[in-house]
Design a protein around this motif. Structure first.
Motif, short mmCIF file in Angstrom:
data_model
loop_
_atom_site.label_atom_id
_atom_site.label_comp_id
_atom_site.label_asym_id
_atom_site.label_seq_id
_atom_site.Cartn_x
_atom_site.Cartn_y
_atom_site.Cartn_z
N GLU A 76 -23.00 -58.07 4.22
CA GLU A 76 -21.60 -58.49 4.39
C GLU A 76 -21.23 -59.56 3.38
O GLU A 76 -22.09 -60.36 2.97
CB GLU A 76 -21.37 -59.03 5.81
CG GLU A 76 -21.67 -58.06 6.92
CD GLU A 76 -23.10 -58.11 7.43
OE1 GLU A 76 -23.37 -57.47 8.47
OE2 GLU A 76 -23.94 -58.78 6.81
N GLY A 128 -17.42 -61.81 1.63
CA GLY A 128 -15.98 -62.01 1.64
C GLY A 128 -15.48 -63.12 2.54
O GLY A 128 -14.29 -63.41 2.55
N ARG A 133 -10.51 -60.75 3.05
CA ARG A 133 -10.94 -59.35 3.09
C ARG A 133 -12.47 -59.34 3.10
O ARG A 133 -13.10 -59.75 2.12
CB ARG A 133 -10.43 -58.58 1.89
CG ARG A 133 -10.69 -57.07 2.01
CD ARG A 133 -10.44 -56.36 0.70
NE ARG A 133 -10.38 -54.92 0.87
CZ ARG A 133 -10.66 -54.05 -0.10
NH1 ARG A 133 -11.01 -54.49 -1.31
NH2 ARG A 133 -10.57 -52.75 0.11
N SER A 136 -16.17 -57.39 3.37
CA SER A 136 -16.78 -56.12 2.96
C SER A 136 -18.17 -56.01 3.55
O SER A 136 -18.87 -57.02 3.72
CB SER A 136 -16.88 -56.03 1.44
OG SER A 136 -15.62 -56.11 0.83
N CYS A 137 -18.59 -54.80 3.82
CA CYS A 137 -19.94 -54.54 4.32
C CYS A 137 -20.45 -53.28 3.63
O CYS A 137 -19.84 -52.22 3.76
CB CYS A 137 -19.93 -54.36 5.83
SG CYS A 137 -21.49 -53.75 6.51
N VAL A 138 -21.56 -53.43 2.91
CA VAL A 138 -22.15 -52.31 2.19
C VAL A 138 -23.43 -51.89 2.91
O VAL A 138 -24.28 -52.72 3.23
CB VAL A 138 -22.48 -52.67 0.74
CG1 VAL A 138 -23.09 -51.47 0.03
CG2 VAL A 138 -21.22 -53.13 0.01
N ARG A 165 -12.56 -47.85 5.55
CA ARG A 165 -13.88 -47.49 5.01
C ARG A 165 -13.72 -46.67 3.75
O ARG A 165 -12.72 -45.96 3.57
CB ARG A 165 -14.70 -46.74 6.06
CG ARG A 165 -14.19 -45.37 6.41
CD ARG A 165 -14.91 -44.80 7.64
NE ARG A 165 -16.35 -44.68 7.41
CZ ARG A 165 -17.25 -44.57 8.41
NH1 ARG A 165 -16.86 -44.57 9.67
NH2 ARG A 165 -18.53 -44.45 8.12
N ASP A 166 -14.74 -46.78 2.90
CA ASP A 166 -14.83 -45.96 1.69
C ASP A 166 -16.22 -45.31 1.72
O ASP A 166 -17.21 -45.95 1.36
CB ASP A 166 -14.65 -46.82 0.45
CG ASP A 166 -14.63 -46.01 -0.83
OD1 ASP A 166 -15.15 -44.87 -0.84
OD2 ASP A 166 -14.12 -46.51 -1.85
N THR A 187 -19.15 -48.32 2.21
CA THR A 187 -18.58 -49.65 2.47
C THR A 187 -17.51 -49.58 3.55
O THR A 187 -16.71 -48.63 3.57
CB THR A 187 -17.98 -50.24 1.19
OG1 THR A 187 -19.00 -50.32 0.18
CG2 THR A 187 -17.43 -51.63 1.43
N TYR A 225 -14.53 -52.18 5.32
CA TYR A 225 -13.77 -53.40 5.04
C TYR A 225 -13.08 -53.89 6.30
O TYR A 225 -12.78 -53.12 7.22
CB TYR A 225 -12.71 -53.13 3.98
CG TYR A 225 -13.24 -52.59 2.68
CD1 TYR A 225 -13.23 -51.22 2.42
CD2 TYR A 225 -13.76 -53.44 1.71
CE1 TYR A 225 -13.71 -50.71 1.22
CE2 TYR A 225 -14.24 -52.94 0.50
CZ TYR A 225 -14.22 -51.58 0.27
OH TYR A 225 -14.70 -51.08 -0.91
N GLN A 254 -9.70 -56.28 6.69
CA GLN A 254 -8.63 -57.13 6.19
C GLN A 254 -8.14 -57.98 7.35
O GLN A 254 -7.64 -57.44 8.35
CB GLN A 254 -7.49 -56.28 5.63
CG GLN A 254 -6.31 -57.08 5.13
CD GLN A 254 -6.64 -57.90 3.90
OE1 GLN A 254 -7.30 -57.43 2.98
NE2 GLN A 254 -6.16 -59.14 3.86
#
Length: 114
Positions: free
Chosen positions: A6, A8, A19, A21-23, A71-72, A77, A79, A81
């Motif tokens: 994680e 951001g 924002r 982020s988590c990868v 998500r992407d 990842t 996210y 916000q």
């Protein structure tokens, strides 16, 4: 072993935005329902937002209308916000599957203070 990283977080004034982020270190990330959780000092971990593999979302009442989870899958990842932040949003924020099946990452600290 799957790793979650994680980032951001930070210090922000009330009303500000971040924002997160988590990868995830796995290509099968896309099949999981993912969640953002938070834990404030002295309190239990709280699930604040979830997103299914098809991007259906759900939010805790305390953050609804202020936080947005996305998500992407191509980037493994998820996210979060976070807008209109309040002091009571101060916590360590982590992501995991929902329910939390993976090893927890270190999280990212969010501090909302003037």
């Amino acid at each position: 072993q799957v790793q979650l990283v994680e980032s951001g977080g930070g210090l922000v004034q009330p009303g500000g935005s971040l924002r997160l982020s988590c990868v995830a270190s796995t290509s099968i990330f896309a099949i999981y329902t993912m969640g953002w959780y938070r834990q404030a000092p002295g309190k239990q971990r709280e699930l604040v937002a979830t997103i299914t593999s098809r991007s259906s979302t759900n939010y805790a009442y305390s953050v609804k209308g202020r936080f947005t989870i996305t998500r992407d899958n191509a980037k493994n990842t998820v996210y979060l916000q976070a807008n209109s932040l309040k002091p009571e949003d101060t916590a360590v924020y982590c992501c995991n599957t929902q329910p939390g099946l993976l090893s927890w990452g270190q999280g990212t600290q969010v501090t909302v203070s003037s």
